[in-house]
Design a protein around this motif. Structure first.
Motif, short mmCIF file in Angstrom:
data_model
loop_
_atom_site.label_atom_id
_atom_site.label_comp_id
_atom_site.label_asym_id
_atom_site.label_seq_id
_atom_site.Cartn_x
_atom_site.Cartn_y
_atom_site.Cartn_z
N ALA A 143 0.83 -1.20 0.00
CA ALA A 143 0.00 0.00 0.00
C ALA A 143 0.87 1.25 0.00
O ALA A 143 0.58 2.24 -0.69
N GLY A 144 1.96 1.21 0.77
CA GLY A 144 2.90 2.34 0.77
C GLY A 144 3.51 2.56 -0.60
O GLY A 144 3.70 3.70 -1.05
N THR A 188 5.78 3.47 5.28
CA THR A 188 6.85 4.37 4.85
C THR A 188 7.93 3.60 4.07
O THR A 188 8.44 4.09 3.05
N ALA A 189 8.26 2.40 4.54
CA ALA A 189 9.24 1.58 3.83
C ALA A 189 8.74 1.27 2.42
O ALA A 189 9.51 1.31 1.45
N GLY A 190 7.46 0.95 2.31
CA GLY A 190 6.88 0.68 0.99
C GLY A 190 6.90 1.91 0.11
O GLY A 190 7.17 1.83 -1.09
N TYR A 191 6.61 3.05 0.71
CA TYR A 191 6.62 4.32 -0.02
C TYR A 191 8.01 4.62 -0.58
O TYR A 191 8.16 5.08 -1.73
N LEU A 192 9.04 4.34 0.22
CA LEU A 192 10.40 4.67 -0.18
C LEU A 192 11.04 3.63 -1.10
O LEU A 192 11.79 3.97 -2.02
N PHE A 193 10.72 2.35 -0.85
CA PHE A 193 11.45 1.29 -1.54
C PHE A 193 10.57 0.31 -2.32
O PHE A 193 11.09 -0.54 -3.06
#
Length: 214
Positions: free
Chosen positions: A57-58, A169-174
């Motif tokens: 989802a991120g 946040t990890a998903g959003y960044l990576f």
């Protein structure tokens, strides 16, 4: 799409979230809320994909297909309210949960979580957020163990914020890095293992002190 196809998509949300977004649009927020709420609030649904759901989802937030602050707020709310329901069920059932045969409770998982809870106390509610299956049983055990509501909510809210914020946040960044997308399952398992390392070290330290004290 029939019901079985929809259920299959939910169980493999790490691969099907894009399809769900294309077919259901903003209703996907409700679906994701329901998944997180059910996994944390009802032990019957301990198999639902919590960690991968948050990460993927991120990643979709990073592409602009989902709204990052809205997603974060909804999923933290789902995690907090789900655990609160689970805790309330534990308080209502009490110690009967260990002596009666409830079909909707996995006794083996319940026992493991209880032992985990006995060793690590209240912080289990926080750490359990990052451990599949244990995450679904920890608040139930907290309720059975008569942890006060105020103390439970302190750990509950803290754990929910850390869990949702870190993985989204990890998903959003990576999440959109090709190598990460290809090895998502392995990466999530490594992350879970990393979350367990401090507890393992703490357990070994206490064991060593007991042995030296004899």
């Amino acid at each position: 799409m029939d019901l079985m196809q929809f259920i299959d998509m939910i169980l493999h949300v790490d691969k099907t979230l894009g399809t769900l977004l294309a077919q259901y649009g903003t209703y996907v927020y409700i679906v994701l809320f329901a998944i997180v709420f059910s996994e944390t609030g009802l032990v019957l649904f301990f198999f639902l994909p919590g960690d991968t759901l948050l990460f993927i989802a991120g990643a979709f937030c990073a592409t602009g297909q989902m709204h990052f602050p809205l997603l974060m707020a909804l999923l933290i709310t789902a995690a907090v309210t789900g655990n609160t329901l689970n805790y309330a069920i534990g308080r209502a059932i009490g110690h009967r949960v260990f002596t009666h045969d409830y079909r909707w409770i996995n006794k083996s998982a319940l026992r493991r979580t209880h032992d985990f809870f006995e060793k690590h106390g209240g912080k289990t509610i926080i750490v359990a957020r990052f451990v599949p299956v244990v995450r679904s049983f920890a608040p139930l055990v907290a309720g059975v163990s008569d942890m006060t509501l105020a103390r439970f909510q302190l750990f509950n809210v803290t754990g929910a914020v850390l869990w949702v914020a870190s993985l989204v946040t990890a998903g959003y960044l990576f999440g959109n890095v090709p190598i990460v997308k290809e090895h998502l399952t392995e990466i999530v398992l490594v992350g879970i293992s990393a979350a367990m390392v401090p507890l393992a070290i703490g357990g070994l330290y206490k064991f060593g002190r007991r042995m030296l004290g004899r």
